[in-house]
Design a protein around this motif. Structure first.
Motif, PDB file in Angstrom:
ATOM      1  N   LYS A 208      32.770  52.969  36.419  1.00 41.69           N
ATOM      2  CA  LYS A 208      33.695  52.189  37.240  1.00 41.69           C
ATOM      3  C   LYS A 208      33.571  52.660  38.681  1.00 41.69           C
ATOM      4  O   LYS A 208      33.645  53.850  38.962  1.00 41.69           O
ATOM      5  CB  LYS A 208      35.130  52.379  36.786  1.00 41.69           C
ATOM      6  CG  LYS A 208      36.113  51.534  37.577  1.00 41.69           C
ATOM      7  CD  LYS A 208      37.559  51.880  37.281  1.00 41.69           C
ATOM      8  CE  LYS A 208      37.902  51.600  35.850  1.00 41.69           C
ATOM      9  NZ  LYS A 208      39.332  51.845  35.559  1.00 41.69           N
TER      10      LYS A 208
ATOM     11  N   PHE B 223      38.361  46.720  45.937  1.00 40.43           N
ATOM     12  CA  PHE B 223      37.654  46.056  44.840  1.00 40.43           C
ATOM     13  C   PHE B 223      37.258  47.106  43.821  1.00 40.43           C
ATOM     14  O   PHE B 223      36.968  48.246  44.170  1.00 40.43           O
ATOM     15  CB  PHE B 223      36.397  45.345  45.368  1.00 40.43           C
ATOM     16  CG  PHE B 223      35.677  44.534  44.336  1.00 40.43           C
ATOM     17  CD1 PHE B 223      36.149  43.289  43.956  1.00 40.43           C
ATOM     18  CD2 PHE B 223      34.529  45.004  43.741  1.00 40.43           C
ATOM     19  CE1 PHE B 223      35.479  42.536  43.001  1.00 40.43           C
ATOM     20  CE2 PHE B 223      33.848  44.262  42.790  1.00 40.43           C
ATOM     21  CZ  PHE B 223      34.331  43.016  42.422  1.00 40.43           C
ATOM     22  N   GLU B 224      37.246  46.700  42.565  1.00 40.57           N
ATOM     23  CA  GLU B 224      36.862  47.605  41.479  1.00 40.57           C
ATOM     24  C   GLU B 224      35.918  46.857  40.550  1.00 40.57           C
ATOM     25  O   GLU B 224      36.147  45.692  40.229  1.00 40.57           O
ATOM     26  CB  GLU B 224      38.131  48.023  40.739  1.00 40.57           C
ATOM     27  CG  GLU B 224      37.933  49.045  39.674  1.00 40.57           C
ATOM     28  CD  GLU B 224      39.271  49.497  39.120  1.00 40.57           C
ATOM     29  OE1 GLU B 224      39.852  50.432  39.702  1.00 40.57           O
ATOM     30  OE2 GLU B 224      39.733  48.896  38.141  1.00 40.57           O
ATOM     31  N   TYR B 225      34.851  47.542  40.118  1.00 44.40           N
ATOM     32  CA  TYR B 225      33.847  46.910  39.262  1.00 44.40           C
ATOM     33  C   TYR B 225      33.314  47.940  38.284  1.00 44.40           C
ATOM     34  O   TYR B 225      33.037  49.073  38.665  1.00 44.40           O
ATOM     35  CB  TYR B 225      32.717  46.344  40.132  1.00 44.40           C
ATOM     36  CG  TYR B 225      31.648  45.604  39.377  1.00 44.40           C
ATOM     37  CD1 TYR B 225      31.930  44.442  38.678  1.00 44.40           C
ATOM     38  CD2 TYR B 225      30.346  46.061  39.374  1.00 44.40           C
ATOM     39  CE1 TYR B 225      30.943  43.750  37.996  1.00 44.40           C
ATOM     40  CE2 TYR B 225      29.342  45.367  38.705  1.00 44.40           C
ATOM     41  CZ  TYR B 225      29.641  44.223  38.013  1.00 44.40           C
ATOM     42  OH  TYR B 225      28.679  43.541  37.344  1.00 44.40           O
ATOM     43  N   GLU B 226      33.171  47.530  37.011  1.00 43.37           N
ATOM     44  CA  GLU B 226      32.707  48.445  35.978  1.00 43.37           C
ATOM     45  C   GLU B 226      31.585  47.810  35.173  1.00 43.37           C
ATOM     46  O   GLU B 226      31.671  46.643  34.782  1.00 43.37           O
ATOM     47  CB  GLU B 226      33.875  48.794  35.043  1.00 43.37           C
ATOM     48  CG  GLU B 226      33.536  49.803  33.993  1.00 43.37           C
ATOM     49  CD  GLU B 226      34.755  50.206  33.178  1.00 43.37           C
ATOM     50  OE1 GLU B 226      34.632  51.206  32.450  1.00 43.37           O
ATOM     51  OE2 GLU B 226      35.809  49.542  33.260  1.00 43.37           O
ATOM     52  N   LYS B 227      30.521  48.575  34.958  1.00 43.90           N
ATOM     53  CA  LYS B 227      29.399  48.141  34.114  1.00 43.90           C
ATOM     54  C   LYS B 227      28.515  49.342  33.821  1.00 43.90           C
ATOM     55  O   LYS B 227      28.671  50.413  34.423  1.00 43.90           O
ATOM     56  CB  LYS B 227      28.588  47.028  34.786  1.00 43.90           C
ATOM     57  CG  LYS B 227      27.683  47.496  35.910  1.00 43.90           C
ATOM     58  CD  LYS B 227      26.718  46.388  36.312  1.00 43.90           C
ATOM     59  CE  LYS B 227      25.587  46.990  37.128  1.00 43.90           C
ATOM     60  NZ  LYS B 227      24.383  46.224  37.091  1.00 43.90           N
TER      61      LYS B 227
ATOM     62  N   ASN C  77      26.179  51.371  36.805  1.00 40.17           N
ATOM     63  CA  ASN C  77      26.731  50.765  38.013  1.00 40.17           C
ATOM     64  C   ASN C  77      26.339  51.571  39.258  1.00 40.17           C
ATOM     65  O   ASN C  77      26.173  52.778  39.190  1.00 40.17           O
ATOM     66  CB  ASN C  77      28.260  50.710  37.895  1.00 40.17           C
ATOM     67  CG  ASN C  77      28.889  49.690  38.785  1.00 40.17           C
ATOM     68  OD1 ASN C  77      28.216  48.922  39.450  1.00 40.17           O
ATOM     69  ND2 ASN C  77      30.203  49.679  38.803  1.00 40.17           N
TER      70      ASN C  77
ATOM     71  N   ASP D  12      25.717  47.479  43.522  1.00 46.16           N
ATOM     72  CA  ASP D  12      26.131  46.460  42.555  1.00 46.16           C
ATOM     73  C   ASP D  12      27.582  46.038  42.788  1.00 46.16           C
ATOM     74  O   ASP D  12      27.906  44.856  42.748  1.00 46.16           O
ATOM     75  CB  ASP D  12      26.000  46.984  41.120  1.00 46.16           C
ATOM     76  CG  ASP D  12      24.566  47.244  40.701  1.00 46.16           C
ATOM     77  OD1 ASP D  12      23.645  46.616  41.255  1.00 46.16           O
ATOM     78  OD2 ASP D  12      24.369  48.080  39.794  1.00 46.16           O
ATOM     79  N   ALA D  13      28.439  47.031  43.020  1.00 48.37           N
ATOM     80  CA  ALA D  13      29.852  46.742  43.245  1.00 48.37           C
ATOM     81  C   ALA D  13      30.042  45.904  44.513  1.00 48.37           C
ATOM     82  O   ALA D  13      30.855  44.976  44.532  1.00 48.37           O
ATOM     83  CB  ALA D  13      30.655  48.034  43.321  1.00 48.37           C
TER      84      ALA D  13
ATOM     85  N   GLU E 164      28.987  42.290  43.794  1.00 47.76           N
ATOM     86  CA  GLU E 164      30.002  41.602  42.990  1.00 47.76           C
ATOM     87  C   GLU E 164      31.254  41.307  43.812  1.00 47.76           C
ATOM     88  O   GLU E 164      31.883  40.268  43.636  1.00 47.76           O
ATOM     89  CB  GLU E 164      30.352  42.413  41.746  1.00 47.76           C
ATOM     90  CG  GLU E 164      29.251  42.446  40.718  1.00 47.76           C
ATOM     91  CD  GLU E 164      28.819  41.062  40.247  1.00 47.76           C
ATOM     92  OE1 GLU E 164      29.685  40.207  39.975  1.00 47.76           O
ATOM     93  OE2 GLU E 164      27.604  40.825  40.152  1.00 47.76           O
ATOM     94  N   ALA E 165      31.611  42.224  44.694  1.00 49.10           N
ATOM     95  CA  ALA E 165      32.776  42.009  45.561  1.00 49.10           C
ATOM     96  C   ALA E 165      32.559  40.783  46.438  1.00 49.10           C
ATOM     97  O   ALA E 165      33.452  39.941  46.583  1.00 49.10           O
ATOM     98  CB  ALA E 165      33.036  43.247  46.417  1.00 49.10           C
TER      99      ALA E 165
ATOM    100  N   SER F 168      32.727  37.552  44.467  1.00 49.67           N
ATOM    101  CA  SER F 168      34.089  37.195  44.068  1.00 49.67           C
ATOM    102  C   SER F 168      34.978  36.847  45.258  1.00 49.67           C
ATOM    103  O   SER F 168      36.135  36.478  45.078  1.00 49.67           O
ATOM    104  CB  SER F 168      34.727  38.327  43.273  1.00 49.67           C
ATOM    105  OG  SER F 168      35.044  39.409  44.115  1.00 49.67           O
TER     106      SER F 168
END
Length: 69
Positions: free
Chosen positions: A3, A15-19, A22, A26-27, A30-31, A34
């Motif tokens: 995360k 913003f928060e992104y998990e994969k 990661n 990448d975050a 994705e931010a 979105s």
């Protein structure tokens, strides 16, 4: 799973992104996808090579040492 939180220099989460596997790059991607507002983001030292950030609002973002090529 990893995360990643993109925060301001004051610690507020933008913003928060998990994969799996990661990265900050990448975050960030994705931010932007979105529509997250990254104004004031702390991206010091981020490796953003090849990141498609068109339309990203990075006003006031701290990009010291970030690799942007």
């Amino acid at each position: 799973m990893i995360k990643i939180q993109i925060k301001t220099k004051f610690g507020n989460i933008l913003f928060e992104y998990e994969k799996e596997n990661n990265t900050l790059k990448d975050a960030c991607i994705e931010a932007v996808k979105s529509g997250a507002d990254l104004t004031g983001a702390d991206l010091r030292g981020a490796d953003l090579r090849g990141a498609y950030l068109r339309g990203a609002d990075l006003r006031g973002a701290d990009l010291r040492g970030a690799y942007l090529r």
